[in-house]
Design an enzyme around this catalytic site. Structure first.
Site, short mmCIF file in Angstrom:
data_model
loop_
_atom_site.label_atom_id
_atom_site.label_comp_id
_atom_site.label_asym_id
_atom_site.label_seq_id
_atom_site.Cartn_x
_atom_site.Cartn_y
_atom_site.Cartn_z
N GLU A 252 -3.85 -33.86 5.04
CA GLU A 252 -5.18 -34.44 4.79
C GLU A 252 -6.26 -33.92 5.74
O GLU A 252 -7.00 -34.71 6.31
CB GLU A 252 -5.10 -35.97 4.92
CG GLU A 252 -4.13 -36.57 3.95
CD GLU A 252 -3.97 -38.09 4.14
OE1 GLU A 252 -3.94 -38.79 3.14
OE2 GLU A 252 -3.87 -38.53 5.30
C1 NGO Z 1 -0.39 -40.40 3.81
C2 NGO Z 1 -1.19 -40.05 5.03
C3 NGO Z 1 -0.98 -41.02 6.19
C4 NGO Z 1 -1.04 -42.47 5.71
C5 NGO Z 1 -0.02 -42.66 4.60
C6 NGO Z 1 -0.08 -44.08 4.08
C7 NGO Z 1 0.52 -38.61 4.79
C8 NGO Z 1 1.44 -37.49 5.00
N1 NGO Z 1 -0.67 -38.73 5.35
O1 NGO Z 1 0.83 -39.66 4.04
O2 NGO Z 1 -1.96 -40.79 7.18
O3 NGO Z 1 -0.75 -43.32 6.78
O4 NGO Z 1 -0.22 -41.77 3.53
O5 NGO Z 1 0.83 -44.33 3.04
#
Ligand code: NGO
Length: 496
Positions: free
Chosen positions: A311
Site C-alpha cells: 500500500e
Molecule cells: C492490509 C494492510 C494493513 C492493514 C490490514 C488490515 C496489508 C498487507 N496491508 O494488509 O496495513 O492493517 O490490511 O486488515
C-alpha cells in the site's frame, strides 16, 4: 478400550498416516523420559515434554540419558536412526504397551512429535493442576511430516503494542499446532516497536504512540533477543518486518531528515493507510535503512528480513521500483533474503526473494513468474482480523466475514490459478491489531481459525475433510480450555 481416550486419528493437524494397534500405554509415577546421550538439545526437548506433562499428572518425569535400553513404561526421544525421509520436521511415533518411542531425523521433528504425544493423552493433561488420570495413550504408529515449509502467523505489534509475555504466550500457542514461523510486524504509521541503537528516536518517539492513544512501547534489543531465543527453543523462526516505503509515519515523525521537506509530521494514532512515504530521493533514507536492517539482521538468526512494501499509495510507482530494488540489495548485503507483501512483484526481484500474497492473485503470479517463492496469506481466508460474522466484537470486514469453515475450506493450489505448488512456500495467517488491544482479544480472533490454517500448512491435501476437522476440533475444546485459550466457539463446530 477406554471411551474417552483420544484415538490416533484425532490429532490436529491431521497426521500423514496413523495406524492403531488396539492396546494401551500408561504413563505412571515411575515413567522417565529417556533421550539419547550427549545432546543438550535433546535434553531441552525432553525437559519441555516433562514440563508439559508435570502439572496435570503431578509425576516427576525425570529426563535421563539412555544407557542400555529404556525401562518399561518410559518415553524415549531419539534422532539416532536418522531416517532422512522424515525431513527436517517429520517424526515417527511408535506406541506399544511398554514404551513410547519418538524418532526423528532432526530435533525439530521431535519437538513436533511431542505435540502429538500431548494430544494423544486425555484432554485433562493440559490442566494446570493435578488431575486424577489415568494417563493412557492408545497404541499404534504415527508417521508424519509437513506439506509446506512455512507455516506461520503474523502479529501486528505496531498498531497496538503487546508485551514480551503476551508475545511469548502467542508463540507457545503456535507450537501446539506445529507452526514454525512467527512474523513480527514491528513498524507502521502508528508505532515503531524495536530499539535501533543508531537511530534511538525511532523507538523513543515513534514507539510512544499506538492506535487511539492506547498504551504504547517498544522492545529493547535484549527483549527482542529474548523473544528470538524463546521461539528458537520451540523451533519457530522469527521473521521481523519493518514496513517501507509506506506505513512509515512513526519513523518520519521521529527524524525530520527522513522527510523530503525536512519537517517531521505529527505522530499518528488513527487507522487510515497509504498516506506516508520515506523520501526515495534522499541518500539519508538508504543510510537509515542500512543501519536499521543491519541491526535487525545481526539480532535475527533466521535468514529473512521483511521490508513490507504494501500500500505505498504515497510513493510514485517509478520511485517505488527504484526504492525496493535498492532495499533488496541492502537486505542481501546483510546476508538475508527479502520478504515483501505482494506489491513487490512490481519490481525486478533478485532471487531468492519471497512475495507474500494477500489480496491480488495477479501479483502472486507475477512474482512466481520472476522466480520468487510465494507465501499465501489471502485476506479473505487467512486474515485473523476479519470478523467471523456481523456480531464479532472486534475486527474489520473489508475482506468479508471469515467463519471457521471459510478459513479451512480452501487450498493454496486452487486459490490462485497460476502459482504451481512448487512455488508455494506455505501459509501464514496475519493478525492486524487496529481493533485488538489485549492478547485475549488476539486469541479470540486467532482461535480456532489459526488451527485451520495450521492444518492447511501441515496436513496432506488428500483426505482433507471439513466434517472430519470440525469433529476433531469439537473434541479438542477441553484442551483449549485447559490451556486457557480465549477462543471463539463457532456454531459450525460440534463442541464437546
Ligand atoms: C492490509 C494492510 C494493513 C492493514 C490490514 C488490515 C496489508 C498487507 N496491508 O494488509 O496495513 O492493517 O490490511 O486488515
Amino acid at each position: 478400550m477406554n471411551k474417552s481416550l483420544p484415538t490416533l486419528d484425532t490429532v490436529i493437524p491431521r497426521p500423514v498416516s496413523a495406524t492403531a494397534a488396539g492396546g494401551q500405554f500408561t504413563l505412571s509415577p515411575n515413567t522417565s523420559i529417556y533421550i539419547e546421550p550427549g545432546s543438550p538439545e535433546l535434553t531441552g526437548i525432553g525437559q519441555y515434554l516433562a514440563d508439559k506433562l508435570k502439572p496435570a499428572t503431578g509425576y516427576k518425569l525425570p529426563v535421563l540419558s539412555l544407557a542400555g535400553s529404556p525401562a518399561k513404561g518410559s518415553i524415549y526421544l531419539t534422532t539416532k536412526d536418522r531416517d532422512a525421509n522424515l525431513g527436517e520436521e517429520g517424526y515417527l511415533l511408535t506406541i506399544t504397551p511398554d514404551q513410547v518411542t519418538l524418532a526423528a531425523y532432526q530435533p525439530a521433528g521431535l519437538f513436533h512429535g511431542i505435540q502429538t504425544i500431548r494430544q494423544l493423552l486425555p484432554a485433562s493433561i493440559e490442566q494446570p493442576a493435578p488431575q486424577p488420570g489415568p494417563w493412557v495413550i492408545a497404541t499404534g504408529t504415527i508417521r508424519d511430516y509437513p506439506r509446506f515449509t512455512w507455516r506461520g502467523s503474523m502479529l501486528d505489534v505496531a498498531r497496538h503494542f503487546f508485551s514480551v509475555a503476551d508475545v511469548k504466550r502467542y508463540i507457545e500457542e503456535l507450537t501446539y499446532y506445529k507452526m514454525n514461523r512467527f512474523h513480527l510486524h514491528l513498524a507502521d504509521d502508528q508505532g515503531w516497536r524495536l530499539m535501533i541503537n543508531s537511530w534511538p528516536n525511532l523507538a523513543r518517539i515513534g514507539g510512544s504512540t499506538a492506535v487511539n492513544h492506547d498504551p504504547a512501547g517498544y522492545y529493547t534489543q535484549a527483549e527482542y533477543s529474548d523473544i528470538v531465543s524463546y521461539a528458537a527453543n520451540r523451533y519457530i523462526m522469527i521473521v521481523p518486518e519493518i514496513d517501507t516505503p509506506g506505513h512509515t509515519n512513526a519513523a518520519l515523525a521521529s527524524y525530520p531528515e527522513l522527510n523530503c521537506n525536512g519537517i517531521a509530521p505529527d505522530l499518528y494514532t488513527g487507522t487510515e493507510v497509504g498516506f506516508s512515504s520515506l523520501c526515495v530521493d534522499k541518500e539519508v533514507t538508504y543510510k537509515f535503512l542500512d543501519d536499521v536492517i543491519g541491526e535487525i539482521a545481526s539480532l535475527t538468526p533466521g535468514p529473512y528480513i521483511h521490508i513490507g512494501g504494501d500500500e505505498a499509495a504515497a510513493t510514485q510507482p517509478a520511485d517505488y521500483k527504484k526504492f525496493i530494488e535498492r532495499v533488496q540489495t541492502i537486505v542481501q548485503a546483510h546476508g538475508k533474503q527479502m520478504v515483501g507483501w505482494e506489491e513487490i512483484s512490481n519490481v525486478d526481484l533478485l532471487p531468492p526473494s519471497i512475495d507474500q500474497y494477500w489480496t491480488n492473485p495477479q501479483q502472486a503470479v507475477k512474482a512466481a513468474q520472476q522466480g520468487a517463492k510465494v507465501l499465501f496469506s489471502p485476506a479473505s481466508k487467512t486474515y485473523l482480523d476479519m470478523k467471523y460474522d456481523s456480531s464479532t466484537p472486534f475486527g474489520q470486514d473489508w475482506a468479508g466475514f471469515i467463519e471457521l469453515q471459510d478459513a479451512y475450506d480452501w487450498d493454496p493450489t486452487t486459490q490462485t490459478a497460476g502459482v504451481p505448488e512448487t512455488d508455494i512456500l506455505g501459509v501464514e495467517a496475519p493478525l492486524w491489531s487496529e481493533t485488538m488491544r489485549t492478547i485475549q482479544d488476539v486469541e479470540f480472533m486467532a482461535f480456532p481459525r489459526l488451527i485451520a490454517i495450521a492444518e492447511i500448512g501441515w496436513s496432506p491435501l488428500a483426505g482433507k475433510s471439513w466434517k472430519d476437522f470440525s469433529t476433531r476440533l469439537g473434541a479438542h475444546a477441553p484442551r483449549l480450555d485447559g490451556m486457557q485459550f480465549n477462543f471463539y466457539r463457532s456454531k459450525q463446530v460440534p463442541w464437546k
